[in-house]
Each structure stands twice: as structure tokens, then as C-alpha cells.
Design a protein around this motif. Structure first.
Motif, PDB file in Angstrom:
ATOM      1  N   ARG A  55      20.399 -17.151 -25.373  1.00  0.00           N
ATOM      2  CA  ARG A  55      21.418 -16.989 -25.386  1.00  0.00           C
ATOM      3  C   ARG A  55      21.874 -15.658 -24.839  1.00  0.00           C
ATOM      4  O   ARG A  55      22.771 -15.168 -23.863  1.00  0.00           O
ATOM      5  CB  ARG A  55      22.585 -17.651 -26.157  1.00  0.00           C
ATOM      6  N   GLN A  56      20.885 -14.857 -25.019  1.00  0.00           N
ATOM      7  CA  GLN A  56      21.347 -13.312 -24.715  1.00  0.00           C
ATOM      8  C   GLN A  56      19.880 -12.685 -23.890  1.00  0.00           C
ATOM      9  O   GLN A  56      19.774 -13.071 -23.328  1.00  0.00           O
ATOM     10  CB  GLN A  56      20.554 -12.140 -26.069  1.00  0.00           C
ATOM     11  N   LYS A  57      20.825 -11.598 -22.993  1.00  0.00           N
ATOM     12  CA  LYS A  57      20.376 -11.207 -21.691  1.00  0.00           C
ATOM     13  C   LYS A  57      18.416 -10.822 -22.385  1.00  0.00           C
ATOM     14  O   LYS A  57      18.238 -10.832 -23.504  1.00  0.00           O
ATOM     15  CB  LYS A  57      20.682  -9.547 -21.526  1.00  0.00           C
ATOM     16  N   ALA A  58      17.880 -11.441 -21.030  1.00  0.00           N
ATOM     17  CA  ALA A  58      16.505 -10.996 -21.341  1.00  0.00           C
ATOM     18  C   ALA A  58      15.574 -10.510 -19.581  1.00  0.00           C
ATOM     19  O   ALA A  58      16.510 -10.497 -19.321  1.00  0.00           O
ATOM     20  CB  ALA A  58      15.166 -12.517 -21.550  1.00  0.00           C
ATOM     21  N   TRP A  59      14.699 -10.039 -20.008  1.00  0.00           N
ATOM     22  CA  TRP A  59      14.353  -9.432 -18.547  1.00  0.00           C
ATOM     23  C   TRP A  59      13.128 -10.357 -18.286  1.00  0.00           C
ATOM     24  O   TRP A  59      11.881 -10.903 -19.106  1.00  0.00           O
ATOM     25  CB  TRP A  59      13.132  -8.503 -19.742  1.00  0.00           C
ATOM     26  N   PHE A  60      13.589 -10.528 -16.384  1.00  0.00           N
ATOM     27  CA  PHE A  60      12.590 -11.472 -15.969  1.00  0.00           C
ATOM     28  C   PHE A  60      11.706 -10.491 -14.371  1.00  0.00           C
ATOM     29  O   PHE A  60      13.016  -9.497 -14.163  1.00  0.00           O
ATOM     30  CB  PHE A  60      13.379 -12.597 -15.513  1.00  0.00           C
ATOM     31  N   LYS A  61      10.822 -11.538 -14.295  1.00  0.00           N
ATOM     32  CA  LYS A  61       9.945 -10.363 -12.903  1.00  0.00           C
ATOM     33  C   LYS A  61       9.119 -11.266 -12.363  1.00  0.00           C
ATOM     34  O   LYS A  61       8.338 -11.875 -12.793  1.00  0.00           O
ATOM     35  CB  LYS A  61       9.461  -9.134 -13.515  1.00  0.00           C
ATOM     36  N   ALA A  62       9.535 -10.885 -11.005  1.00  0.00           N
ATOM     37  CA  ALA A  62       8.862 -12.287 -10.198  1.00  0.00           C
ATOM     38  C   ALA A  62       7.223 -11.165  -9.837  1.00  0.00           C
ATOM     39  O   ALA A  62       7.733 -10.881  -9.621  1.00  0.00           O
ATOM     40  CB  ALA A  62       9.683 -12.636  -8.941  1.00  0.00           C
ATOM     41  N   VAL A  63       6.488 -12.832 -10.261  1.00  0.00           N
ATOM     42  CA  VAL A  63       4.823 -11.683  -9.921  1.00  0.00           C
ATOM     43  C   VAL A  63       4.190 -12.531  -9.003  1.00  0.00           C
ATOM     44  O   VAL A  63       4.418 -13.790  -8.491  1.00  0.00           O
ATOM     45  CB  VAL A  63       3.889 -11.631 -10.734  1.00  0.00           C
ATOM     46  N   ALA A  64       3.582 -12.098  -7.199  1.00  0.00           N
ATOM     47  CA  ALA A  64       3.001 -12.558  -6.361  1.00  0.00           C
ATOM     48  C   ALA A  64       1.669 -13.397  -7.447  1.00  0.00           C
ATOM     49  O   ALA A  64       0.703 -12.788  -8.441  1.00  0.00           O
ATOM     50  CB  ALA A  64       2.522 -11.699  -5.504  1.00  0.00           C
ATOM     51  N   GLY A  65       1.287 -14.901  -7.250  1.00  0.00           N
ATOM     52  CA  GLY A  65       0.516 -15.131  -8.052  1.00  0.00           C
ATOM     53  C   GLY A  65      -0.632 -15.747  -6.537  1.00  0.00           C
ATOM     54  O   GLY A  65      -0.129 -16.115  -5.437  1.00  0.00           O
ATOM     55  N   MET A  66      -1.152 -17.280  -7.192  1.00  0.00           N
ATOM     56  CA  MET A  66      -2.184 -18.063  -6.848  1.00  0.00           C
ATOM     57  C   MET A  66      -1.504 -18.968  -6.299  1.00  0.00           C
ATOM     58  O   MET A  66      -1.790 -20.548  -5.338  1.00  0.00           O
ATOM     59  CB  MET A  66      -3.293 -18.110  -6.988  1.00  0.00           C
ATOM     60  N   GLY A  67      -0.506 -19.574  -7.020  1.00  0.00           N
ATOM     61  CA  GLY A  67       0.602 -20.958  -6.100  1.00  0.00           C
ATOM     62  C   GLY A  67       1.171 -20.807  -5.166  1.00  0.00           C
ATOM     63  O   GLY A  67       1.306 -19.647  -4.284  1.00  0.00           O
ATOM     64  N   GLN A  68       2.379 -22.033  -4.976  1.00  0.00           N
ATOM     65  CA  GLN A  68       3.707 -21.651  -3.889  1.00  0.00           C
ATOM     66  C   GLN A  68       4.401 -21.046  -3.820  1.00  0.00           C
ATOM     67  O   GLN A  68       4.887 -20.853  -3.082  1.00  0.00           O
ATOM     68  CB  GLN A  68       3.608 -22.560  -3.129  1.00  0.00           C
ATOM     69  N   ARG A  69       4.453 -21.067  -5.107  1.00  0.00           N
ATOM     70  CA  ARG A  69       5.914 -20.133  -5.888  1.00  0.00           C
ATOM     71  C   ARG A  69       4.802 -18.552  -6.375  1.00  0.00           C
ATOM     72  O   ARG A  69       3.618 -18.686  -7.125  1.00  0.00           O
ATOM     73  CB  ARG A  69       6.581 -20.884  -6.867  1.00  0.00           C
ATOM     74  N   PRO A  70       6.147 -17.836  -6.833  1.00  0.00           N
ATOM     75  CA  PRO A  70       6.034 -16.848  -7.543  1.00  0.00           C
ATOM     76  C   PRO A  70       5.549 -16.866  -9.159  1.00  0.00           C
ATOM     77  O   PRO A  70       5.796 -17.871  -9.749  1.00  0.00           O
ATOM     78  CB  PRO A  70       6.937 -15.612  -7.216  1.00  0.00           C
ATOM     79  N   ASP A  71       4.920 -16.331  -9.787  1.00  0.00           N
ATOM     80  CA  ASP A  71       4.813 -16.329 -10.956  1.00  0.00           C
ATOM     81  C   ASP A  71       5.856 -15.755 -11.834  1.00  0.00           C
ATOM     82  O   ASP A  71       6.735 -14.975 -11.245  1.00  0.00           O
ATOM     83  CB  ASP A  71       3.085 -15.597 -11.805  1.00  0.00           C
ATOM     84  N   PHE A  72       6.027 -15.759 -12.421  1.00  0.00           N
ATOM     85  CA  PHE A  72       7.156 -14.807 -13.508  1.00  0.00           C
ATOM     86  C   PHE A  72       7.061 -14.434 -15.033  1.00  0.00           C
ATOM     87  O   PHE A  72       6.290 -14.976 -15.459  1.00  0.00           O
ATOM     88  CB  PHE A  72       8.364 -16.411 -13.882  1.00  0.00           C
ATOM     89  N   ILE A  73       6.604 -13.637 -15.632  1.00  0.00           N
ATOM     90  CA  ILE A  73       6.888 -13.043 -16.627  1.00  0.00           C
ATOM     91  C   ILE A  73       8.217 -12.669 -16.918  1.00  0.00           C
ATOM     92  O   ILE A  73       8.982 -12.190 -16.422  1.00  0.00           O
ATOM     93  CB  ILE A  73       5.647 -11.854 -16.512  1.00  0.00           C
ATOM     94  N   GLY A  74       8.507 -13.803 -18.321  1.00  0.00           N
ATOM     95  CA  GLY A  74      10.053 -12.452 -19.102  1.00  0.00           C
ATOM     96  C   GLY A  74       9.523 -12.038 -20.450  1.00  0.00           C
ATOM     97  O   GLY A  74       8.696 -12.295 -21.142  1.00  0.00           O
ATOM     98  N   ARG A  75      10.127 -11.327 -20.308  1.00  0.00           N
ATOM     99  CA  ARG A  75      10.146 -10.381 -22.083  1.00  0.00           C
ATOM    100  C   ARG A  75      11.804 -11.091 -23.126  1.00  0.00           C
ATOM    101  O   ARG A  75      12.630 -10.114 -22.296  1.00  0.00           O
ATOM    102  CB  ARG A  75       9.493  -9.367 -22.227  1.00  0.00           C
ATOM    103  N   LEU A  76      11.446 -11.419 -23.986  1.00  0.00           N
ATOM    104  CA  LEU A  76      12.616 -11.165 -25.343  1.00  0.00           C
ATOM    105  C   LEU A  76      12.217 -10.945 -26.093  1.00  0.00           C
ATOM    106  O   LEU A  76      11.824 -11.261 -26.960  1.00  0.00           O
ATOM    107  CB  LEU A  76      13.021 -12.546 -25.206  1.00  0.00           C
ATOM    108  N   GLY A  77      12.368  -9.336 -27.116  1.00  0.00           N
ATOM    109  CA  GLY A  77      12.035  -8.604 -28.569  1.00  0.00           C
ATOM    110  C   GLY A  77      11.158  -8.900 -28.047  1.00  0.00           C
ATOM    111  O   GLY A  77      10.118  -8.421 -27.314  1.00  0.00           O
ATOM    112  N   ASP A  78      10.004  -8.519 -29.609  1.00  0.00           N
ATOM    113  CA  ASP A  78       9.068  -9.066 -29.365  1.00  0.00           C
ATOM    114  C   ASP A  78       7.624  -9.914 -28.836  1.00  0.00           C
ATOM    115  O   ASP A  78       6.565 -10.352 -28.716  1.00  0.00           O
ATOM    116  CB  ASP A  78       8.042  -9.103 -30.939  1.00  0.00           C
TER     117      ASP A  78
END
Length: 232
Positions: A20-43
């Protein structure tokens, strides 16, 4: 949140509060029709890898999976992290590969899709120990591309250059781990597109920032990449 309780050393209730807290997300160009995503929350971080079939999207998860309480230290194991909740006081952060089934439950398929760390000859292992080298899996480039890198990090003090050294930071190459659309594979070299340089400030030299500065014979300028892996 869907990770089974027995897989991760953080109780579900604690994870419910944390997401429920704020997290860090980023879209990354991938091999599928949609972008891949990376998300980080603490460790904890999660990186999706979509292939031609979106229903088989794979998730690489880095989390405190192995409890360190009472475990003997390993020379190539990073220090455990302290956990804020649960019965395990400290745990080692590991990377596992999951796919989500039709029932919504993630299935651990690490053994199927993730290759083991590159083998190291005993003579090379002894050389690493003599120079206080530590084997590391660099996953920092996953926010830009599809690859990670195994390497040996030596202390900052001047050392004799190793046979597979790269960069300006006392490092020795072992292998890349690359997503190929259906799984991960070890490769000795990658293209620059697969291992992009970190962004630099306007006017600075391209690929001049940490950790990209210095020569790197294992990152190729062309589109082809050699799949053969050699031990240092």
C-alpha cells in the motif's frame, strides 16, 4: 502478494501493508507485445519477461527466500538482510523465476528456466580467493535490457590485471545471463543493445559513467552475440 507463504520469509500480512506504500516502477522494452516492467519495494524487486505468448509471462523475483538463521557463511554469499517481520530474523536475498498458472498461483520454475552460475576451475577459484575476489550477479541493467552478469569483484586497491578483466573497477568477467524469449541462458558475450550503458549527464562521454567506464571486450557493437561460455 501472490507468492506462496512458504516461499518467502515475509508474512503475507506484512506484505499486504507494504504494497500500500509507494513503490518504484519502470517500463522496459521487451520481446512481447507489451512492455516488460520492473518494480522495487524495499529489498524486493520483480522483473517481468513477456514472450510471444503473453499468457506465459515469466517473472524474475529477488526477495529474502533463504533464511540465514543458523546457516554457515559462504565466501561468495552476500550479507543477509534483517527482516522486519516473521519468524526468520535474517535471510539471504536470492533470485527465483516464476510463472503464474490459471489458478493465479505463482509456480517456482527456477530450476527449469534459470541456468546455474558459471562453473569456475579450482585454480581460478584459488586465484580469486588469494586476491579477495567475490563472485557477484549484477542485475542492475534489468531496468534497461534483458541481461544480468556474473563477475568477480576485487578490492579497490591496485591488483594485477586478471585474464578476463573488464572496466576500470577491478572486475573479472564470468558470464552473462540473458533472456531469450522463452528462458534464460548463459552467454560469454552480448550486444550493446542487450547491455545498455547507464544514462550520463548532458555533455558527458557516452558509456563513461559507473559501471560502464573502461574497456569491455565482452560487449559487442554488432547485433550478434556468442553463446559459448568460457571459464576465466
Amino acid at each position: 502478494m501472490a507468492l506462496p507463504e512458504q516461499d518467502i520469509h515475509l508474512p503475507r500480512g506484512w506484505r499486504e501493508r507494504e504494497v500500500r506504500q509507494k513503490a518504484w516502477f519502470k517500463a522496459v522494452a521487451g520481446m512481447g507485445q507489451r512492455p516488460d516492467f520492473i518494480g522495487r519495494l524495499g529489498d524486493i524487486w520483480v522483473r517481468s519477461f513477456e514472450g510471444a505468448d503473453a499468457s506465459t509471462t515469466t517473472y524474475l523475483v529477488s526477495a529474502p527466500f533463504d533464511c540465514a538463521d543458523g546457516a554457515l557463511p559462504n565466501e561468495n554469499t552476500a550479507e543477509p538482510v534483517r527482516l522486519a517481520a516473521g519468524s526468520c530474523g535474517q535471510a539471504y536475498v536470492r533470485q527465483r523465476v516464476y510463472q503464474v498458472g490459471s489458478d493465479g498461483v505463482p509456480q517456482n520454475i527456477t530450476a527449469k528456466l534459470m541456468p546455474a552460475a558459471p562453473s569456475i576451475a579450482e585454480a581460478d577459484r584459488a586465484r580469486h580467493r588469494a586476491r579477495e575476489g567475490k563472485v557477484i550477479l549484477d542485475h542492475s541493467k534489468l531496468q534497461y535490457g534483458p541481461a544480468m552478469r556474473w563477475f568477480v569483484q576485487y578490492p579497490e586497491s591496485p591488483q594485477k590485471t586478471g585474464p578476463h578483466s573488464f572496466s576500470d573497477w577491478n572486475r573479472e568477467h564470468l558470464a552473462f545471463v540473458v533472456w531469450n524469449g522463452t528462458g534464460f541462458e548463459l552467454r560469454d558475450t552480448v550486444t550493446r543493445a542487450q547491455w545498455p550503458c547507464d544514462p550520463v549527464a548532458p555533455g558527458d562521454k557516452p558509456c563513461g559513467g559507473f559501471p560502464d567506464s573502461g574497456p569491455d571486450a565482452y560487449v559487442l557493437a554488432g547485433p550478434a552475440a556468442n553463446s559459448a561460455v568460457s571459464s576465466p
